[in-house]
Enzyme design. Structure first.
Site, PDB file in Angstrom:
ATOM      1  N   GLY A  35       0.793  -1.225   0.000  1.00  0.00           N
ATOM      2  CA  GLY A  35       0.000   0.000   0.000  1.00  0.00           C
ATOM      3  C   GLY A  35       0.824   1.273   0.000  1.00  0.00           C
ATOM      4  N   CYS A 244     -27.340  -9.452 -16.734  1.00  0.00           N
ATOM      5  CA  CYS A 244     -26.747  -9.068 -18.016  1.00  0.00           C
ATOM      6  C   CYS A 244     -27.694  -9.419 -19.150  1.00  0.00           C
ATOM      7  CB  CYS A 244     -25.408  -9.783 -18.190  1.00  0.00           C
ATOM      8  SG  CYS A 244     -24.707  -9.622 -19.844  1.00  0.00           S
ATOM      9  N   CYS A 247     -25.803 -12.409 -21.285  1.00  0.00           N
ATOM     10  CA  CYS A 247     -25.474 -13.718 -20.742  1.00  0.00           C
ATOM     11  C   CYS A 247     -26.242 -14.037 -19.463  1.00  0.00           C
ATOM     12  CB  CYS A 247     -23.971 -13.854 -20.507  1.00  0.00           C
ATOM     13  SG  CYS A 247     -23.386 -12.954 -19.074  1.00  0.00           S
ATOM     14  N   CYS A 269     -22.526  -7.174 -19.212  1.00  0.00           N
ATOM     15  CA  CYS A 269     -21.289  -7.383 -18.456  1.00  0.00           C
ATOM     16  C   CYS A 269     -20.226  -6.409 -18.944  1.00  0.00           C
ATOM     17  CB  CYS A 269     -20.746  -8.784 -18.710  1.00  0.00           C
ATOM     18  SG  CYS A 269     -21.643 -10.089 -17.907  1.00  0.00           S
ATOM     19  N   CYS A 275     -18.403 -12.570 -20.154  1.00  0.00           N
ATOM     20  CA  CYS A 275     -19.696 -12.624 -20.844  1.00  0.00           C
ATOM     21  C   CYS A 275     -19.649 -13.648 -21.980  1.00  0.00           C
ATOM     22  CB  CYS A 275     -20.040 -11.230 -21.368  1.00  0.00           C
ATOM     23  SG  CYS A 275     -21.765 -11.003 -21.786  1.00  0.00           S
TER      24      CYS A 275
END
Lengths: 296, 258
Positions: A35, A244, A247, A269, A275
């Site tokens: 970080g 979606c 899909c 998606c 997808c």
């Protein structure tokens, strides 16, 4: 190390070996201090700032001839940024490229983390525009560095407080600040907060490169990543009403696509590979074209 | 009253290159006491204040502060983390220009709540309630809690700055010309407010001002500075009613009478 006969003037992966070593040193330091933003001598790349010069340098430093590269932009493999960076690495490294998340060993990304869970053999490289999570509240770099050093992160909550005061809920939806390994507060680059939970205890190594701001930071595998929040306003990810349209996937991040000028729209998606895989497996949404084919 | 002072300043000297900022200043500040530092522009008042409050580093001398555990600590031998923690919990600093002490682009509530969040408060509702309560104490309406200070008048900004500093219950507050730039009626209200807060909370305060009326109203004791030196100090009423130094006499006699 030159594997490409026609491009004798380029070193493997465009950068010279000394530069790659310099970047690798920064990456190692970043991994050692999860970080923490490690300054590095960012180079001019043959693309404009904001197009992923930081991510490209990180990828160039870690890529080898045996790697398989995938590049995504907003989750898609076929957008301008993704296509041009993929072409760039094909030209200067001649490595195998793929659009399949599973087959890739290095995935360079802008704005998304793939839906499919990443494994230990994979590296996710993020393109970062502004690495400093405190920047819009505290413009002085000297001061933000000091705040990181002394762990003074009250200001980050001031931003979230302000969100709730103005909007009634935490309205930050992307670049949502996280605390890494209980120490450094980090900006996860402009990925939607939907992806924040995927960073937590990820098996894959995550590297962040900010070219213009000259910073590299990292989340090593199996590292704790916690999104900041308030006790009475806990962290939540976005949810979508419909699955979606192509899909029928639920629990994934969807993009809105405008279909005409009469207000019709569909949600699909944002991860195109995910997808496609689902459609190949036989999942179909209400706009996937199945009904049309059946009519013909 | 407590038997030990809160703050001990020993022969503090500050040079800017070869120029004198302030020289050989020593004093003690007791709990609940308000000390005014007066003098004309350039006399070293603000330099002294900044040196005591660790915003500047003195050339020589020590500043010792009695921590909550009763131990005296030299402020310049503390780690930076500890010193900054002290500054945002046990101390307050009220700037002359509220824009220096406030975050102008976040709401009043967030301004007051910042110190609470810095010491680990993570409950939005509680922080907001505390902020609203403090706005009430400094006479700002509760429905302004979500407004930004840039929509506030000068007097309101100054009061907001005071609330922001007092929310963590500090024991010592530094004020640099707290009424500078405010008109007289607003000044009077602010002084009234500060005086009652100081009384209610038992604060110690060091107030820098060029306005002897402010010193008279707020402070128990005062120090007169000239050219970097403290030339006279004593109880406020004594100094103002019976000034001994010629310069202090001049200062007192140059107050406009209306």
């Amino acid at each position: 190390m030159n594997t490409h006969g026609e491009l004798a003037t380029y070193n493997f992966a465009y950068l010279d070996e000394q530069t790659k070593r310099m970047i690798r040193r920064a990456i190692l330091k970043a991994i050692a201090i999860p970080g923490y933003q490690v300054p590095f001598a960012s180079r001019e790349m043959p693309m404009p700032y904001g197009w992923g010069t930081g991510g490209v340098q990180v990828t160039a430093a870690v890529i080898g001839p045996d790697d398989t590269l995938k590049v995504i932009d907003q989750g898609a493999d076929d957008t301008t940024n993704a296509v041009s960076i993929r072409a760039f690495f094909q030209k200067v490294t001649n490595v195998a490229v793929t659009t399949s998340t599973r087959q890739a060993t290095i995935i360079q990304t802008r704005h998304r983390i793939p839906e499919e869970q990443l494994g230990e053999n994979q590296i996710l490289v993020y393109q970062v525009p502004i690495p400093e999570p405190l920047r819009f509240l505290e413009p002085r770099e000297t001061e933000t560095r000091k705040m990181h050093a002394l762990e003074e992160y009250g200001l980050m909550h001031v931003k979230l407080y302000e969100d709730i005061a103005r909007n009634g809920h935490i309205a930050t939806t992307y670049a949502y600040p996280v605390k890494v390994e209980g120490r450094y507060v980090m900006d996860p680059s402009p990925t939607p907060k939907f992806d924040n939970p995927k960073m937590h205890m990820s098996q894959a190594l995550q590297l962040f490169g900010a070219g213009r701001e000259k910073r590299i930071y990292a989340i090593p595998p199996y590292t704790e990543v916690v999104s900041l929040d308030f006790e009475d306003h806990p962290f939540e990810v976005q949810t979508f009403k419909d699955p979606c349209a192509l899909c029928a996937a639920t629990g994934v991040y969807l993009d809105e696509v405008i279909l005409d000028d009469k207000g019709s729209r569909m949600f699909v998606c944002s991860d195109t590979d995910h997808c496609e895989n689902r459609r190949n497996e036989g999942h179909h949404g209400h706009l996937s074209g199945q009904a049309l084919e059946a009519q013909q | 009253m407590n038997e030990q002072p809160l703050l001990r300043v020993n022969s503090m000297t500050k040079y800017y290159g070869s120029r004198i900022g302030c020289r050989d200043v020593s004093f003690e500040l007791w709990p609940g006491e308000v000390l005014a530092i007066v003098g004309e522009s350039g006399s070293g008042k603000t330099t002294l204040l900044n040196n005591i409050s660790t915003r500047l580093t003195p050339t020589s001398g020590t500043v010792e502060y009695r921590m909550r555990d009763g131990q005296f600590r030299d402020l310049y031998r503390m780690g930076e983390a500890e010193r900054r923690f002290l500054m945002r919990t046990d101390w307050g600093f009220v700037h002359q220009n509220p824009a220096d002490g406030l975050r102008m682009t976040v709401s009043a509530g967030a301004n007051v709540g910042e110190r609470l969040m810095a010491i680990g408060d993570r409950h939005y509702g509680d922080i907001r309630n505390t902020a609203t309560r403090w706005l009430g104490r400094v006479e700002i309406d509760a429905d302004r809690v979500d407004d930004q200070p840039r929509d506030f008048s000068g007097g309101m900004r100054q009061r907001l700055q005071i609330a922001r500093n007092l929310v963590t219950g500090p024991r010592l507050v530094f004020m640099d010309e707290p009424t500078g730039g405010l008109d007289v009626s607003v000044q009077a209200r602010l002084l009234d407010l500060v005086r009652s807060l100081v009384n209610d909370l038992g604060l110690s305060a060091i107030v820098v001002t060029h306005d002897l009326a402010v010193a008279r109203l707020l402070s128990h004791r005062m120090m007169v500075m000239k050219d970097g030196y403290v030339i006279e100090q004593g109880l406020t009423d004594r100094v103002l009613d019976d000034p001994r130094e010629p310069y202090t006499q001049l200062l007192v006699s140059s107050i406009l009478q209306v």
